[in-house]
Design a protein around this motif. Structure first.
Motif, PDB file in Angstrom:
ATOM      1  N   TRP A 193      -0.964  -8.727  -5.277  1.00 36.10           N
ATOM      2  CA  TRP A 193      -0.087  -7.578  -5.896  1.00 36.10           C
ATOM      3  C   TRP A 193       0.815  -8.027  -6.831  1.00 36.10           C
ATOM      4  O   TRP A 193       1.044  -7.550  -7.895  1.00 36.10           O
ATOM      5  CB  TRP A 193       0.668  -7.087  -4.725  1.00 36.10           C
ATOM      6  CG  TRP A 193      -0.261  -6.154  -3.986  1.00 36.10           C
ATOM      7  CD1 TRP A 193      -0.860  -4.730  -4.309  1.00 36.10           C
ATOM      8  CD2 TRP A 193      -0.707  -6.421  -2.582  1.00 36.10           C
ATOM      9  NE1 TRP A 193      -1.465  -4.410  -3.167  1.00 36.10           N
ATOM     10  CE2 TRP A 193      -1.426  -5.228  -2.176  1.00 36.10           C
ATOM     11  CE3 TRP A 193      -0.764  -7.492  -1.622  1.00 36.10           C
ATOM     12  CZ2 TRP A 193      -2.166  -5.290  -1.038  1.00 36.10           C
ATOM     13  CZ3 TRP A 193      -1.381  -7.347  -0.343  1.00 36.10           C
ATOM     14  CH2 TRP A 193      -2.266  -6.096  -0.028  1.00 36.10           C
ATOM     15  N   HIS A 234       2.156   1.155  -3.484  1.00 35.17           N
ATOM     16  CA  HIS A 234       1.201   0.971  -4.376  1.00 35.17           C
ATOM     17  C   HIS A 234       1.472  -0.152  -5.407  1.00 35.17           C
ATOM     18  O   HIS A 234       1.453   0.166  -6.596  1.00 35.17           O
ATOM     19  CB  HIS A 234       1.232   2.442  -5.649  1.00 35.17           C
ATOM     20  CG  HIS A 234       0.960   3.692  -4.811  1.00 35.17           C
ATOM     21  ND1 HIS A 234      -0.074   3.965  -4.182  1.00 35.17           N
ATOM     22  CD2 HIS A 234       1.847   4.629  -4.446  1.00 35.17           C
ATOM     23  CE1 HIS A 234      -0.011   5.153  -3.471  1.00 35.17           C
ATOM     24  NE2 HIS A 234       1.152   5.760  -3.712  1.00 35.17           N
ATOM     25  N   GLU A 278       0.762  -1.227   0.009  1.00 37.04           N
ATOM     26  CA  GLU A 278       0.111   0.190  -0.132  1.00 37.04           C
ATOM     27  C   GLU A 278       0.941   1.207   0.009  1.00 37.04           C
ATOM     28  O   GLU A 278       0.494   2.239  -0.470  1.00 37.04           O
ATOM     29  CB  GLU A 278      -1.185  -0.027   1.262  1.00 37.04           C
ATOM     30  CG  GLU A 278      -2.195  -1.161   0.951  1.00 37.04           C
ATOM     31  CD  GLU A 278      -3.050  -1.173   2.347  1.00 37.04           C
ATOM     32  OE1 GLU A 278      -2.819  -0.391   3.198  1.00 37.04           O
ATOM     33  OE2 GLU A 278      -4.034  -1.778   2.238  1.00 37.04           O
TER      34      GLU A 278
END
Length: 259
Positions: A141, A82, A79
């Motif tokens: 991710w 990103h 997070e």
């Protein structure tokens, strides 16, 4: 694959082999987050070295035996940056200290009674369950990044158990089928490979080893030497840069086992 601008997470990246891996990735252009359990000072020193190379760095506390802590650490990095592109499962212990105890347990060769269920479970939690949970947490991710890579750190001892390392060997040997499972499960978005080093002097795994034990590894290697951490880090870098290698285990051990 050019890894300039990628975002990497190296578990146990604050010392020993982890430091060499973290810096190799940073020199190739990656931002690197390193996890630590109890030695935040070492992790922050590595972060300073990474930042001196012009890359972003982050030190994140994480207990590799705690599923919730792993989820939190991976999410914190992804997070903040990103996304996440590279996971290196480097954290491991050969003589772990059980919760509530002050010193590591030693399992003498041949003493199966000393390998208690609690110790066996703890070794597996650190060296096999933890890497799986880290990969599981990072998978969304890594799949989304378009450059997803996982490198697991195994050990030559997983091919040929020796002396008091038998309990550790069982745990580290699991890195090979885990790598193959993850490679098949996460393909084609994520490439997953493993590096299996021999004995590396000066790390947490060898800090308590007697000189005779270290010499035995050197004597059995056809190059008459122990494993250089720089060579292991270079192999990790080569695997994350590859675009057509997955499910493989590369042994870097000075010529002890030709697997």
């Amino acid at each position: 694959m050019d890894i300039d601008g990628t975002r990497a997470l190296v578990t146990g990246g604050g010392g020993g082999l982890g430091r060499h891996i973290s810096l190799a990735l940073a020199r190739a252009g990656a931002d690197v987050a390193v996890t630590w359990l109890s030695r935040d000072g070492e992790a922050r020193k590595v972060c300073a070295e990474i930042e001196a190379l012009g890359r972003r760095a982050m030190a994140v506390q994480m207990d590799i035996t705690d599923a919730a802590a792993i989820e939190t650490a991976v999410r914190t990095v992804a997070e903040a940056w990103h996304g996440l592109d590279i996971l290196v499962n480097n954290a491991g212990r050969g003589r772990p200290t059980l919760p509530g105890e002050d010193s590591p347990r030693v399992v003498p060769f041949g003493d199966i009674a000393a390998l208690t269920p609690e110790l066996y479970d703890h070794l597996m939690a650190i060296n096999m369950r933890g890497p799986f949970l880290a990969a599981r947490a990072a998978a969304p991710w890594l799949r989304a990044s378009g450059r997803g890579r996982i490198v697991n750190i195994g050990s030559t001892i997983g091919f040929s158990p020796r002396d008091a390392g038998l309990s550790f060997a069982m745990a580290k040997a699991g890195a090979i089928p885990l790598t193959r499972y993850l490679a098949a499960t996460l393909a084609p978005e994520v490439l997953v490979n493993c590096v299996a080093p021999g004995l590396i002097e000066g790390t947490g795994l060898t800090g308590a080893a007697e000189q005779t034990y270290i010499d035995s590894w050197r004597d059995k290697a056809i190059l008459n030497r122990t494993t250089a951490p720089e060579d292991v880090a270079a192999q990790v870098l080569a695997l994350v840069q590859s675009t057509s290698t997955t499910g493989q285990t590369v042994v870097v051990d000075g010529g002890i086992s030709f697997n």
